[in-house]
Structure formats: structure tokens, C-alpha cells
Design a protein around this motif. Sequence first.
Motif, PDB file in Angstrom:
ATOM      1  N   LEU A   1       2.569  13.640  -6.521  1.00  0.00           N
ATOM      2  CA  LEU A   1       2.110  12.612  -7.462  1.00  0.00           C
ATOM      3  C   LEU A   1       3.007  11.375  -7.382  1.00  0.00           C
ATOM      4  N   GLY A   2       4.314  11.614  -7.333  1.00  0.00           N
ATOM      5  CA  GLY A   2       5.269  10.495  -7.248  1.00  0.00           C
ATOM      6  C   GLY A   2       5.037   9.672  -5.991  1.00  0.00           C
ATOM      7  N   ALA A   3       4.822  10.357  -4.866  1.00  0.00           N
ATOM      8  CA  ALA A   3       4.584   9.644  -3.604  1.00  0.00           C
ATOM      9  C   ALA A   3       3.333   8.774  -3.718  1.00  0.00           C
ATOM     10  N   ASN A   4       2.293   9.336  -4.327  1.00  0.00           N
ATOM     11  CA  ASN A   4       1.039   8.589  -4.448  1.00  0.00           C
ATOM     12  C   ASN A   4       1.143   7.444  -5.450  1.00  0.00           C
ATOM     13  N   PHE A   5       1.916   7.659  -6.520  1.00  0.00           N
ATOM     14  CA  PHE A   5       2.148   6.569  -7.477  1.00  0.00           C
ATOM     15  C   PHE A   5       2.935   5.432  -6.820  1.00  0.00           C
ATOM     16  N   SER A   6       3.884   5.801  -5.970  1.00  0.00           N
ATOM     17  CA  SER A   6       4.636   4.773  -5.233  1.00  0.00           C
ATOM     18  C   SER A   6       3.670   3.898  -4.465  1.00  0.00           C
TER      19      SER A   6
END
Lengths: 52, 518
Positions: B137-142
Amino acid sequence: MSLSREIGAALAFKAVALTLIYLLFFSGSRAPVVTPSEMAGFLTDSRWESKH
Amino acid sequence: MLDIDVATLSRLQFALTALYHFLFVPLTLGLSLLLAIMESVYVMTGRVVWRDATKFWGTLFGINFAMGVATGVTMEFQFGTNWAHYSYYVGDIFGVPLAIEGLMAFFLEATLVGLFFFGWKRLSQVQHLAVTWLVALGANFSALWILVANSWMLNPVGARFNPQTMRMELTSFAEVLFNPVAQSKFVHTVSAGYVTGAMFVMSIGAYYMLRGRHVGIARRSVTVAASFGLASALSVVVLGDESGYTTGLNQKMKIAAIEAMWETEPAPASFTLFGLPDVANETTKYGVKIPWVLGLIATRSIDMPVEGIKPLVANAEKRIRDGLPAYVWLEKEGGGPTAEVPAKLEASIADLGYAFLLKRIRPDIENATDAQIHEAALSTIPDVPVLFWSFRIMVALGFYFIALFGAYFYLVSRRGQIQPWFRKLAMYSLPLPWVAAELGWIVAEYGRQPWIIDGVLPTFLGVSKVPASNVVFSLLGFVLFYTVLAVIDLVLIVKYVRIGPSAEHDGSIEQPVQATAN
């Protein structure tokens, strides 16, 4: 050498390289300070010289 | 000695660092989600082979993450030093999503990556699974926040020009966040990342199957990668089509250049499948066209024309003229503490960016001749052959990925024999998603030229007044740094792929499988 050590060495290299690059080329003193009047001069001053 | 100006050098440096950084990003996006899927299967079924698969691909994910992290920070260096006027002019808007990305998404991802690697024995299965999903999720939010910032350069909404501060200022964060270009670009880009992750797993899995090594993990990994890859490749094409529509609405010149379309294409507009763009004669030779397709992509209709390069140049010429009164006023009042745009110049200020295009031709642009205005209008045409071919190769690769993943998925789902040549095809296809992703960036960003902010600020006015030698030396420093880093990354990835899952993690304990079983 274990993977964690290899990655640690690579990260250390990266940290040193990035720090060096920053200090040599991008440190605060090298970043131009832009003010409203400077920006106005840059965009509109007729003495502004294009590189072309 | 090459005579290259600061703007060209700064662009070259930024392109190099962005393209290099983007070698790591798509794999992080795709592999993080594949890890979450594999671990979910492990938690749901309790079968150890899925945990082992997650750990193995997690090792390669870790190498990619460690090598890729902070390679993008060099772009932030450049904003301040090489692009000071750009940063000043639009930093109030552009900086917001970048800051949110760093504070919210990147910290989430980077913190939890540690828990992913060191938490296997310290967290419960469900807790660890939650960590893995949060990493993804963090990677995609980035990606979301970076693309919100980037898309604002392509479609600058939610901002207005302030003549007192001489910069663009944010008027609506919601408009910036929900910029249609950002939305379509985000889903297209992350889908491309998923394709990259799927191809990475499928290619390496095929390599193991060809050699009869680590077959338990390889077989399952390839099955997941083929199905995930097929869904992602289909998404890339469908969502890329949406990206084409938003480009057709907001960047008509880019669409015309991608199509090498000099004249307006009457409705229903045809898509040029193949042709040889001839820039000198403003024509495309040997064009093979598909009826209606361009109209459907760019206008979602079959009764609207799609404007060509020549009429768009004529429109740019008009906008340059329209922007000149605002420029003349700005020359006298700009930067002053009481400067307010007169009501009669409100329309002209919207075309101020077009008037700036003349600065490349002469400093006193209010005295520009008709020929010089025409020359400035011609500069709004991006590099047609580069865009034409980059786009077509990217699209062809997109359809190739659908075919490859689809065929592999069909074969694994039928549990039939897979010929070695087909596995080799999958294995050697490994670099292709990166090629497609980089070409996508070239279409999007090189196709934005001559603008750094579309219609607002020409690229050559975004640069700093620094000596060209400064940019040359920092460029050389980056080339050296990134070359060493790329070698380290490749050596580590190849080494740990060759080693493969460790003996206790190769999946063979639970369920031995024949090398040719799928």
C-alpha cells in the motif's frame, strides 16, 4: 558475505556517494535564491539574454 | 567542444536520473503486491511452500528496494539547484504532493519493510501479512503522490498566477488531487508496475523450471505471476486508453505528435497503426490506418475531429499574440507589492506562458515580428518521430504482454506440458516491461516539451542561472554513481537468483513436482 552485509555495504556506498554529490554540486550555497523581483527580472527583463 | 546550453544539460541530467530511478520503481510496485498475494495464500491455506515463496521473492524485493531507495532524491537536489526558477514559480503547488509522499507514503513503506524482513518470527501470521499489505500500500501511495505532482505539470489545474509574488499559487488542493490526468496516469503506471513484477517472477520461475530447480516454488510462483500478469497487462491497455482520452482533452499537441498527424483528422478519426513520419515535408508516408480508433481514444466519439499539428500551431500563434499584452503589463508591474492583474488582462494572462515562448528568440518580445511569432509557435511541436515510435513500441509490447501472460495462464491452468521454447520465451522477455515503462515516460515527458508546465512555463525558463560547467560535472557525477549502483544491483540480483530459495525454502519438502509438470 551474507546478503545483509552485501546490502549494508551497498547502502553505505550509496550514502557516501549521495552525500559527496550533494556537497560537491547541490549544497545550499549552490542553490540560487529566487525572489519575486528576481523572478520578474528573469521572466521579463529585456536585458535577459537567452543562451540561443 | 559541444556547445550545449544549461537548459539542455539540466534536462539531460533530470531525464537520466528519472529514467534510472524508474528502473526500480515498477518492480517495487509489482513485486510488493505479489508478495502480499503469495503470503495471503500462505495464511489462508497454511501451506509452507507459499511462505517460502514469499520469503524468496521478498529477498529479491529487498535487494531492489535497497538499491532503488534514495535514487530519486537526486531529483530533489536538482529542483533546487538546476531548476530554481521552476521551483520558485510552481513550488507552492508542486511541492505539496511531494512532501506528502515523503511524509506519508514513503515512511510507511520504508518503516514496514524492516518489519517484513525481521518480523517473520516476531509477529503472528496475520500481523505479518498486514505488514506485507501495508508495504504494498505504501509503495502504491508513493506512486500516487508523485504522479499527482507530475500530472500537474501536464495539466496545471487548481492554481492561479500571482503577479506580486511572480509565481503560481494553489487555489484548490482537491482539483490538484483529483486532476483527471493524475487519476488516469496513476492507474496506468501502477498497472505497468504490476506487469513488471509479474514478468520478473514468471521469467525467473521459467528459468528454474527449465533447469528443474526449486520446482515447487517456481511452479506456484509462475501460476500466480501468469494470472496476475494477465490481469495487469489487460489493465495497462484499458487504463492506457483512458490516459489517451485525458491527453486528447488536455494536451492536443501531444496526441497530434504521437499520431504524426499534420492535418486535422476528420470524424470518425483514424488511428495510424504504422507509417514513416517525414518532418521536413510535414507528412507521414506509407500510413496504415485503422478507422474510428483515434476518435474513440481521444474524444470518446465517432463524430468529433481530432486536431492536427498545423491547426494547433496556428492556435499557438494566436495565443502568443494574446499573451503579449499581459507580458507588457508584467514587465512594468510584475513583482511589485501592489501588482494586481487588470480586469481587461484576465484573458491575456491565461496566455502569458505562450508569450514566454518568444523569449527564446528575442529578449524584447513585445517587438517580435510575425515571422518570430510563427517560429515560437512552431516550437510547441514536440519531437514527432521519437513520440510516434516510442508510443507504438510501447503499445506493441503491451499487447505482447497480454498474449504471453494469457498463453502461460492458459497452459498452467490446463496443467498441460509447456514446451521449453515457450519457457525460454518467457525467460528472455524479462527486460521488456522496463523497456515499455521507460518508453511510456518518454512519451509522457518528452512529449510535454517545450513546456515544463504545459501552457504555463516553457522549459528553458525553468532553469537556474548557473554555469553550464556546474551541470556538466554534476551530470558526470551522477553517471558514475548510477553506473556503479546498477552494477551492484545486477550482481546481487543475479547472484541470489542463481542461489535460489534456500534448501529448506525451496518448496520441495511439501510437494515434489516434476520439472515439466506445468
